[in-house]
Write a protein that holds these residues in place. Structure first.
Motif, PDB file in Angstrom:
ATOM      1  N   VAL A   1     -42.768  -3.557  -3.157  1.00 39.05           N
ATOM      2  CA  VAL A   1     -44.126  -4.082  -2.983  1.00 39.05           C
ATOM      3  C   VAL A   1     -44.451  -5.044  -4.127  1.00 39.05           C
ATOM      4  O   VAL A   1     -44.133  -4.773  -5.285  1.00 39.05           O
TER       5      VAL A   1
ATOM      6  N   ALA B   1     -47.889  -7.077  -5.593  1.00 43.09           N
ATOM      7  CA  ALA B   1     -49.340  -7.290  -5.452  1.00 43.09           C
ATOM      8  C   ALA B   1     -49.664  -8.602  -6.158  1.00 43.09           C
ATOM      9  O   ALA B   1     -49.453  -9.685  -5.612  1.00 43.09           O
ATOM     10  N   GLY B   2     -50.126  -8.540  -7.420  1.00 39.93           N
ATOM     11  CA  GLY B   2     -50.383  -9.779  -8.155  1.00 39.93           C
ATOM     12  C   GLY B   2     -49.110 -10.376  -8.736  1.00 39.93           C
ATOM     13  O   GLY B   2     -49.053 -11.560  -9.070  1.00 39.93           O
ATOM     14  N   GLY B   3     -48.094  -9.554  -8.909  1.00 38.51           N
ATOM     15  CA  GLY B   3     -46.805 -10.022  -9.425  1.00 38.51           C
ATOM     16  C   GLY B   3     -46.747 -10.158 -10.940  1.00 38.51           C
ATOM     17  O   GLY B   3     -45.723 -10.565 -11.493  1.00 38.51           O
ATOM     18  N   THR B   4     -47.821  -9.805 -11.642  1.00 39.91           N
ATOM     19  CA  THR B   4     -47.852 -10.105 -13.082  1.00 39.91           C
ATOM     20  C   THR B   4     -46.951  -9.174 -13.897  1.00 39.91           C
ATOM     21  O   THR B   4     -46.544  -9.537 -14.994  1.00 39.91           O
ATOM     22  N   ASP B   5     -46.642  -7.994 -13.370  1.00 39.24           N
ATOM     23  CA  ASP B   5     -45.615  -7.157 -14.009  1.00 39.24           C
ATOM     24  C   ASP B   5     -44.239  -7.515 -13.475  1.00 39.24           C
ATOM     25  O   ASP B   5     -43.284  -7.659 -14.237  1.00 39.24           O
ATOM     26  N   LEU B   6     -44.151  -7.666 -12.159  1.00 37.66           N
ATOM     27  CA  LEU B   6     -42.833  -7.879 -11.540  1.00 37.66           C
ATOM     28  C   LEU B   6     -42.194  -9.198 -11.973  1.00 37.66           C
ATOM     29  O   LEU B   6     -40.982  -9.273 -12.147  1.00 37.66           O
TER      30      LEU B   6
ATOM     31  N   ALA C   1     -54.877  -8.567 -20.735  1.00 38.20           N
ATOM     32  CA  ALA C   1     -54.271  -9.877 -20.480  1.00 38.20           C
ATOM     33  C   ALA C   1     -55.231 -11.019 -20.818  1.00 38.20           C
ATOM     34  O   ALA C   1     -55.804 -11.061 -21.911  1.00 38.20           O
TER      35      ALA C   1
ATOM     36  N   THR D   1     -53.817  -6.423 -10.438  1.00 45.37           N
ATOM     37  CA  THR D   1     -54.601  -5.386  -9.749  1.00 45.37           C
ATOM     38  C   THR D   1     -54.493  -4.049 -10.495  1.00 45.37           C
ATOM     39  O   THR D   1     -53.545  -3.831 -11.246  1.00 45.37           O
TER      40      THR D   1
ATOM     41  N   ASN E   1     -51.064  -1.859 -12.049  1.00 42.82           N
ATOM     42  CA  ASN E   1     -51.072  -1.179 -13.346  1.00 42.82           C
ATOM     43  C   ASN E   1     -50.693   0.297 -13.161  1.00 42.82           C
ATOM     44  O   ASN E   1     -49.925   0.865 -13.949  1.00 42.82           O
TER      45      ASN E   1
ATOM     46  N   ASP F   1     -53.333  -0.253 -19.747  1.00 41.44           N
ATOM     47  CA  ASP F   1     -54.692  -0.047 -20.277  1.00 41.44           C
ATOM     48  C   ASP F   1     -55.647   0.588 -19.271  1.00 41.44           C
ATOM     49  O   ASP F   1     -56.414   1.483 -19.615  1.00 41.44           O
TER      50      ASP F   1
ATOM     51  N   ILE G   1     -50.300   2.032  -2.403  1.00 44.86           N
ATOM     52  CA  ILE G   1     -51.630   2.435  -2.873  1.00 44.86           C
ATOM     53  C   ILE G   1     -52.642   1.658  -2.041  1.00 44.86           C
ATOM     54  O   ILE G   1     -52.623   0.428  -2.021  1.00 44.86           O
TER      55      ILE G   1
ATOM     56  N   LYS H   1     -58.918  -0.576 -28.144  1.00 49.59           N
ATOM     57  CA  LYS H   1     -57.546  -1.033 -27.922  1.00 49.59           C
ATOM     58  C   LYS H   1     -57.021  -1.610 -29.229  1.00 49.59           C
ATOM     59  O   LYS H   1     -57.634  -2.508 -29.798  1.00 49.59           O
TER      60      LYS H   1
HETATM   61  C1  LIG Z   1     -49.257 -12.169 -20.188  1.00 48.17           C
HETATM   62  C2  LIG Z   1     -49.468 -10.764 -19.685  1.00 48.17           C
HETATM   63  C3  LIG Z   1     -50.405  -9.970 -20.318  1.00 48.17           C
HETATM   64  C4  LIG Z   1     -50.616  -8.652 -19.886  1.00 48.17           C
HETATM   65  N1  LIG Z   1     -51.533  -7.902 -20.535  1.00 48.17           N
HETATM   66  C5  LIG Z   1     -51.727  -6.618 -20.155  1.00 48.17           C
HETATM   67  C6  LIG Z   1     -52.664  -5.796 -20.838  1.00 48.17           C
HETATM   68  O1  LIG Z   1     -53.368  -6.226 -21.758  1.00 48.17           O
HETATM   69  N2  LIG Z   1     -52.793  -4.505 -20.442  1.00 48.17           N
HETATM   70  C7  LIG Z   1     -52.046  -3.985 -19.406  1.00 48.17           C
HETATM   71  O2  LIG Z   1     -52.200  -2.809 -19.090  1.00 48.17           O
HETATM   72  N3  LIG Z   1     -51.170  -4.756 -18.728  1.00 48.17           N
HETATM   73  C8  LIG Z   1     -50.993  -6.043 -19.075  1.00 48.17           C
HETATM   74  N4  LIG Z   1     -50.092  -6.823 -18.391  1.00 48.17           N
HETATM   75  C9  LIG Z   1     -49.331  -6.257 -17.288  1.00 48.17           C
HETATM   76  C10 LIG Z   1     -49.906  -6.528 -15.850  1.00 48.17           C
HETATM   77  O3  LIG Z   1     -50.718  -7.664 -15.819  1.00 48.17           O
HETATM   78  C11 LIG Z   1     -50.712  -5.309 -15.336  1.00 48.17           C
HETATM   79  O4  LIG Z   1     -49.897  -4.153 -15.325  1.00 48.17           O
HETATM   80  C12 LIG Z   1     -51.270  -5.541 -13.915  1.00 48.17           C
HETATM   81  O5  LIG Z   1     -52.298  -4.593 -13.669  1.00 48.17           O
HETATM   82  C13 LIG Z   1     -50.209  -5.459 -12.831  1.00 48.17           C
HETATM   83  O6  LIG Z   1     -50.811  -5.697 -11.567  1.00 48.17           O
HETATM   84  P1  LIG Z   1     -50.081  -6.604 -10.460  1.00 48.17           P
HETATM   85  O7  LIG Z   1     -50.938  -6.537  -9.247  1.00 48.17           O
HETATM   86  O8  LIG Z   1     -49.768  -7.941 -10.976  1.00 48.17           O
HETATM   87  O9  LIG Z   1     -48.735  -5.759 -10.254  1.00 48.17           O
HETATM   88  P2  LIG Z   1     -47.251  -6.238  -9.680  1.00 48.17           P
HETATM   89  O10 LIG Z   1     -46.570  -6.995 -10.715  1.00 48.17           O
HETATM   90  O11 LIG Z   1     -47.474  -6.930  -8.348  1.00 48.17           O
HETATM   91  O12 LIG Z   1     -46.632  -4.837  -9.417  1.00 48.17           O
HETATM   92  C14 LIG Z   1     -46.364  -3.951 -10.474  1.00 48.17           C
HETATM   93  C15 LIG Z   1     -45.705  -2.679  -9.886  1.00 48.17           C
HETATM   94  O13 LIG Z   1     -46.635  -2.017  -9.049  1.00 48.17           O
HETATM   95  C16 LIG Z   1     -46.130  -1.894  -7.714  1.00 48.17           C
HETATM   96  N5  LIG Z   1     -47.305  -2.070  -6.836  1.00 48.17           N
HETATM   97  C17 LIG Z   1     -48.234  -3.045  -6.904  1.00 48.17           C
HETATM   98  N6  LIG Z   1     -49.202  -2.850  -5.995  1.00 48.17           N
HETATM   99  C18 LIG Z   1     -48.866  -1.732  -5.315  1.00 48.17           C
HETATM  100  C19 LIG Z   1     -49.474  -1.008  -4.244  1.00 48.17           C
HETATM  101  N7  LIG Z   1     -50.634  -1.389  -3.678  1.00 48.17           N
HETATM  102  N8  LIG Z   1     -48.856   0.113  -3.810  1.00 48.17           N
HETATM  103  C20 LIG Z   1     -47.693   0.541  -4.369  1.00 48.17           C
HETATM  104  N9  LIG Z   1     -47.071  -0.103  -5.384  1.00 48.17           N
HETATM  105  C21 LIG Z   1     -47.654  -1.227  -5.851  1.00 48.17           C
HETATM  106  C22 LIG Z   1     -45.075  -2.964  -7.571  1.00 48.17           C
HETATM  107  O14 LIG Z   1     -44.105  -2.604  -6.618  1.00 48.17           O
HETATM  108  C23 LIG Z   1     -44.494  -3.011  -8.983  1.00 48.17           C
HETATM  109  O15 LIG Z   1     -43.530  -1.999  -9.149  1.00 48.17           O
HETATM  110  C24 LIG Z   1     -49.872  -8.140 -18.786  1.00 48.17           C
HETATM  111  C25 LIG Z   1     -48.958  -8.987 -18.129  1.00 48.17           C
HETATM  112  C26 LIG Z   1     -48.757 -10.278 -18.566  1.00 48.17           C
HETATM  113  C27 LIG Z   1     -47.765 -11.144 -17.840  1.00 48.17           C
END
Ligand SMILES: Cc1cc2nc3c(=O)[nH]c(=O)nc-3n(C[C@H](O)[C@H](O)[C@H](O)COP(=O)(O)OP(=O)(O)OC[C@H]3O[C@@H](n4cnc5c(N)ncnc54)[C@H](O)[C@@H]3O)c2cc1C
Length: 279
Positions: free
Chosen positions: A24, A26-31, A97, A106, A110, A119, A162, A179
């Motif tokens: 999956v 979502a926003g891709g910011t972790d992946l 972030a 999303t 997280n 966080d 989720i 933090k």
């Molecule tokens: C520059 C930078 C700064 C950041 N700063 C912070 C920070 O200050 N604090 C912090 O906590 N994080 C931080 N992050 C990490 C990230 O932004 C967060 O963890 C964010 O909440 C991930 O959400 P996403 O939708 O982009 O997840 P994705 O990258 O899309 O997915 C992350 C994981 O969750 C799974 N997933 C996503 N959505 C679902 C769903 N609906 N159901 C089941 N599985 C799902 C995916 O399969 C993947 O394994 C940062 C990242 C970057 C690149």
């Protein structure tokens, strides 16, 4: 061959997950970081990917009588500016972030990423959040601490996603978010803390602490919290050394590139003490 699918609605997404294994996104910011490729190339996704960004039906905040329901594809930036989101969660999101990342990221990402330093998890543990996991067959409602079982480990099955996050509406006398990171934006926490307390007629009626980045998962211990309810504020404050001893037992930090064990332990205890002092 690797498949990339973009479902138009939740049912279609769940059908894909039922019939085959997909990762999956979502926003891709972790992946995007986890799957980063060599310099100048896009990330390398070598598994089937299912993109959720078209699922408008998962972008919502609904306030009900006793709870707030947050659709899993609602961006952090939307939550930050939404009137129904608890102030504590907003305080946390504000320090996550930077605006560009928050427009994509999303809460679900997280949560599913299950980083000990995630966080939003600290606030969600403190607020007794429930996570709704949906599959073709059922919806499972689990407290967040039952969803995250270790660093990067969750109980989310391959056929589930989720769907929403549910936060009970609770009023506290005081909440606090701290933090500790290397800089003000785009920083991963070295230590994070959320605290909440309610005082009625000079007595503590609710006392909660959650700590991030100092153990394998977020620390929240209801047995410790319960011991101090009903005390007068003065008696409660006199218990500060006991409270610190109890949390010192639970905190098991690691050394990594951001910080070391001794620093994390001392800072976490200092923040707890400061929170109690200010009640
Ligand atoms: C520059 C930078 C700064 C950041 N700063 C912070 C920070 O200050 N604090 C912090 O906590 N994080 C931080 N992050 C990490 C990230 O932004 C967060 O963890 C964010 O909440 C991930 O959400 P996403 O939708 O982009 O997840 P994705 O990258 O899309 O997915 C992350 C994981 O969750 C799974 N997933 C996503 N959505 C679902 C769903 N609906 N159901 C089941 N599985 C799902 C995916 O399969 C993947 O394994 C940062 C990242 C970057 C690149």
């Amino acid at each position: 061959m690797v498949k990339h699918v973009i479902p138009k609605n939740l049912q279609e997404a769940l059908n894909y997950l039922y019939t085959s294994d997909y990762h999956v996104i979502a926003g891709g910011t972790d992946l995007m970081i986890q799957k980063r490729n060599t310099a100048d190339l896009p990330p390398l996704f070598n598994t089937n990917m299912i993109y959720l960004f078209n699922l408008e039906e998962l972008k919502y905040v609904i306030k009900e009588e006793t709870q707030i329901r947050i659709g899993s594809m609602t961006s952090l930036e939307t939550l930050l500016h939404h009137e129904d989101i608890p102030q504590l969660l907003k305080d946390v999101i504000k320090e996550m972030a930077s605006p560009g990342i928050r427009n994509m990221a999303t809460l679900a990402g997280n949560i599913a990423n299950a980083s000990p330093a995630g966080d939003s998890l600290v606030a969600l543990y403190l607020l007794d959040a429930l996570v709704v996991l949906s599959s073709v067959n059922q919806n499972r409602y689990l407290p967040i601490e039952k969803v995250i079982v270790g660093p990067r480990k969750t109980v989310i099955q391959n056929n589930e996603l989720i769907k929403e996050i549910v936060i009970p509406i609770t009023t506290f006398s005081k909440t606090s978010w701290v933090k500790v990171g290397g800089r003000l934006a785009d920083a991963i926490s070295k230590v994070s803390f959320a605290g909440a307390v309610t005082v009625e007629d000079g007595r503590i009626t609710d006392f909660r602490i959650a700590l991030g980045a100092v153990y394998m998962t977020v620390i929240r211990n209801r047995s410790i919290e319960k011991m101090y309810k009903k005390l007068s504020v003065d008696s409660f404050k006199k218990m500060t050394p006991n409270i610190l001893d109890q949390y010192q037992e639970l905190i098991k930090p690691i050394d990594d590139q951001r910080s070391n064990k001794a620093y994390r332990m001392q800072v976490a205890l200092n923040i707890i003490k400061d929170f109690i002092d200010k009640i």
